[in-house]
Design a protein around this motif. Sequence first.
Motif, mmCIF file in Angstrom:
data_model
loop_
_atom_site.group_PDB
_atom_site.id
_atom_site.type_symbol
_atom_site.label_atom_id
_atom_site.label_comp_id
_atom_site.label_asym_id
_atom_site.label_seq_id
_atom_site.Cartn_x
_atom_site.Cartn_y
_atom_site.Cartn_z
ATOM 1 N N PRO A 1 0.795 -1.104 -0.036
ATOM 2 C CA PRO A 1 -0.067 0.100 0.025
ATOM 3 C C PRO A 1 0.776 1.243 -0.055
ATOM 4 N N ILE A 2 2.261 0.982 0.566
ATOM 5 C CA ILE A 2 3.092 2.380 0.545
ATOM 6 C C ILE A 2 3.387 2.786 -1.149
ATOM 7 N N LEU A 3 3.824 1.633 -1.598
ATOM 8 C CA LEU A 3 4.345 2.020 -2.913
ATOM 9 C C LEU A 3 3.190 2.410 -4.053
ATOM 10 N N LEU A 4 1.926 1.653 -3.778
ATOM 11 C CA LEU A 4 0.775 2.157 -4.521
ATOM 12 C C LEU A 4 0.263 3.532 -4.131
ATOM 13 N N GLY A 5 0.254 3.796 -2.801
ATOM 14 C CA GLY A 5 -0.290 5.096 -2.515
ATOM 15 C C GLY A 5 0.844 6.028 -3.013
ATOM 16 N N VAL A 6 1.942 5.870 -3.209
ATOM 17 C CA VAL A 6 2.880 7.017 -3.541
ATOM 18 C C VAL A 6 2.499 7.304 -4.958
ATOM 19 N N ARG A 7 2.395 6.160 -5.817
ATOM 20 C CA ARG A 7 2.004 6.324 -7.253
ATOM 21 C C ARG A 7 0.679 7.205 -7.496
ATOM 22 N N MET A 8 -0.401 6.755 -6.493
ATOM 23 C CA MET A 8 -1.688 7.590 -6.538
ATOM 24 C C MET A 8 -1.341 9.034 -6.294
ATOM 25 N N LEU A 9 -0.563 9.274 -5.441
ATOM 26 C CA LEU A 9 -0.288 10.846 -5.134
ATOM 27 C C LEU A 9 0.228 11.537 -5.960
ATOM 28 N N ALA A 10 1.018 10.838 -6.932
ATOM 29 C CA ALA A 10 1.712 11.446 -8.108
ATOM 30 C C ALA A 10 0.758 11.962 -9.100
ATOM 31 N N GLN A 11 -0.433 11.487 -9.063
ATOM 32 C CA GLN A 11 -1.369 11.832 -10.231
ATOM 33 C C GLN A 11 -2.145 13.149 -9.969
ATOM 34 N N ASP A 12 -1.665 13.956 -10.639
ATOM 35 C CA ASP A 12 -2.280 15.790 -10.571
ATOM 36 C C ASP A 12 -3.910 15.578 -10.525
ATOM 37 N N THR A 13 -4.480 14.287 -11.343
ATOM 38 C CA THR A 13 -5.821 14.608 -11.342
ATOM 39 C C THR A 13 -6.506 13.873 -10.175
ATOM 40 N N LEU A 14 -6.087 13.370 -9.125
ATOM 41 C CA LEU A 14 -6.566 12.790 -7.891
ATOM 42 C C LEU A 14 -7.483 13.757 -7.064
ATOM 43 N N ASP A 15 -8.550 13.214 -6.877
ATOM 44 C CA ASP A 15 -9.564 14.176 -6.025
ATOM 45 C C ASP A 15 -9.175 14.061 -4.716
ATOM 46 N N PRO A 16 -9.378 15.296 -3.728
ATOM 47 C CA PRO A 16 -9.013 15.217 -2.529
ATOM 48 C C PRO A 16 -9.537 14.167 -1.530
ATOM 49 N N GLU A 17 -10.483 13.474 -1.852
ATOM 50 C CA GLU A 17 -10.774 12.444 -1.015
ATOM 51 C C GLU A 17 -10.052 11.258 -1.208
#
Length: 647
Positions: free
Chosen positions: A280-296
């Motif tokens: 989950p740490i590695l996947l979470g970092v990849r998710m946070l790198a996306q500019d389009t990720l909504d705040p929730e």
Amino acid sequence: MATPLDILLVEDDEDDYHIVRRLLSRATTIQCTLHWRASYEDGLAALRERPFDVCLVDYRLGAHDGLSLLRTIRSEGLTLPVILLTGQGDLQVDLEAMAAGAWDYLIKGQIDAQQLERSIRYAVERHRAEERIREQAALLDAARDVIMAVDLDGHVIYWNRSAEQLTGKSAAVVQGRPVPEVLDGIDAALLQEAMQAVQTDGVWNGELRVHRHNGEDRLLESRWTLVRDAYGRPRSVLIIGTDVTERRQLEQQFLRAQRMESIGRLVSGMAHDLNNLFVPILLGVRMLAQDTLDPEKRARALGMIQRSAERGADLVRQVLAFARGMEGERVPLDVRTIVQEVAHLLRETFPSTIRIETRLDDALWPVQGDATQLQQVLMNLCVNARDAMPEGGRLLLAAENVEVDPHYARRVLEARPGPYVCLTVSDTGVGIPHDILDKIFEPFFTTKPVGKGSGLGLSTVYSIVRSHGGFVNVYSEPGRGSTFRVYLPAAPEARAAEAEVAVPTYRGAGEGVLLVDDEPFVLEAAREALEQLGYRVYTATQGREALEQLEAHASEIRAVITDLVMPEMDGLTLIRAIRERRPDVPVVASSGLHGGRAEAARQAGAHAFLHKPYTAEKLAAVLHQVLHGTRGLKKERPAPESRPSWP
């Protein structure tokens, strides 16, 4: 007296010789052979040539006298009884004879056979008794144990050679002095407790730490016994101390080695769980790198990363504490906390096919013990239980208060009546065959294949529990499982050390903080956290740079947080340098390693210790503590109750 006595008469008057011979021939309780020498010189030569049981000496011996002969043989180390004979009573001569070492003083012409016989018999019996005492004293001096005796006020009345060798102080020097004055470095409060216990119960057993004359610390296993006279009145205390320093060191090495073996058997499970936490740490970092990720989703990803990191840090901390845990002093312990910590570690490392359950009394009594060693007892039993359930099963950890009554204590060799806390480890595994049940606590006994176990796990359990004054019971049925019950003496009135408590998040008000760490990631993350908490942060990557920063920003820096393991100048050296230059600036030491580093930092001058990894909340709380004097993360262990001082 069945054995004939050899008696030497030194007498220059032949008539007196015949009188003595005639009197001795009438003796009924002794048999003797009388040897006669007529001069001082001949008498002295005879005494030097061979031993006699008694020597009768005339006071008048020509140019010499009997007192001169008596003083000469005493100066040469001859201890045989000497009875002085004189022609007339003289009080001054009598006193001089006794002072010179005569055993009796008889007046010629007034001696009858019965009186002479009685004087000789008493002299021989007293001399033999003193010889036995001297032989026993020589044996005590030859003993390797420290042996001493004190009066009821705690003053030394006997001190053997081993005590002299331990302390470098002779028996003559310590005679009559209080024990704390002659045993350097000893705990006077513990001595007072021992003296009170031995006068109340007649015995006391415990360990005493003393300094040798060369400055070395030695640990004595001490046994105190109250000595009474023929009327049962207390007279003195006999103290025997066995030096167990090397034995304790070997035991600690053995326990650490066995603890590492247990950790080795947990590594595979730990690696599996850590790998799961990294996902989950590695996947979470990849998710946070996306500019389009909504705040929730961003908040959810951050929470997932934080929880995984905290679980991983907690797992590493527990395993590291168990693997590197140092054997500490015996203090009142909350058994509930120990069981819960072990259960948590097992849930993280054991296969998911094993169901971990706990059952704990609501109000468990404290026990006086070493937390690391008791944790090792539970870990050893649980690892064995895991190995007995290769297909999975149920593992129960339980703790309850029990009262061992005299009837039960008589049936268990190691048991004593009183309150106990009973720890239970029960599994549903393959069980233990009845024919080997009585061998399982023997060192190196194992039924596992070569390379799967050393056979030291249960022997370590037995050794630790016995050292805590407890005992172990085991019940097993092949094919149905095993139950181990560990009974530890409880101290219902004691208060266990308080556990870590939650703390609020404190914020700074622009105070300057110097942060020192040679790890760039740690330095950057901690700097960011402190700045968000409202502090002004100065950084350094090693000790010399930190001192330069402290000097350059002397008026701004209000506190220092430093790592302990750094190149060139380590953290302890830096702390000492800061204390010399800026004693007004509080220092927080931080490290991910254990093994006494917190105490070393405190001795160097640190005000607080922060274990890595730490959260922003813990960092804020410790910093607020040293800046404003609030309570730290853990309450200090309460000081021991005051006890009467040693006499």
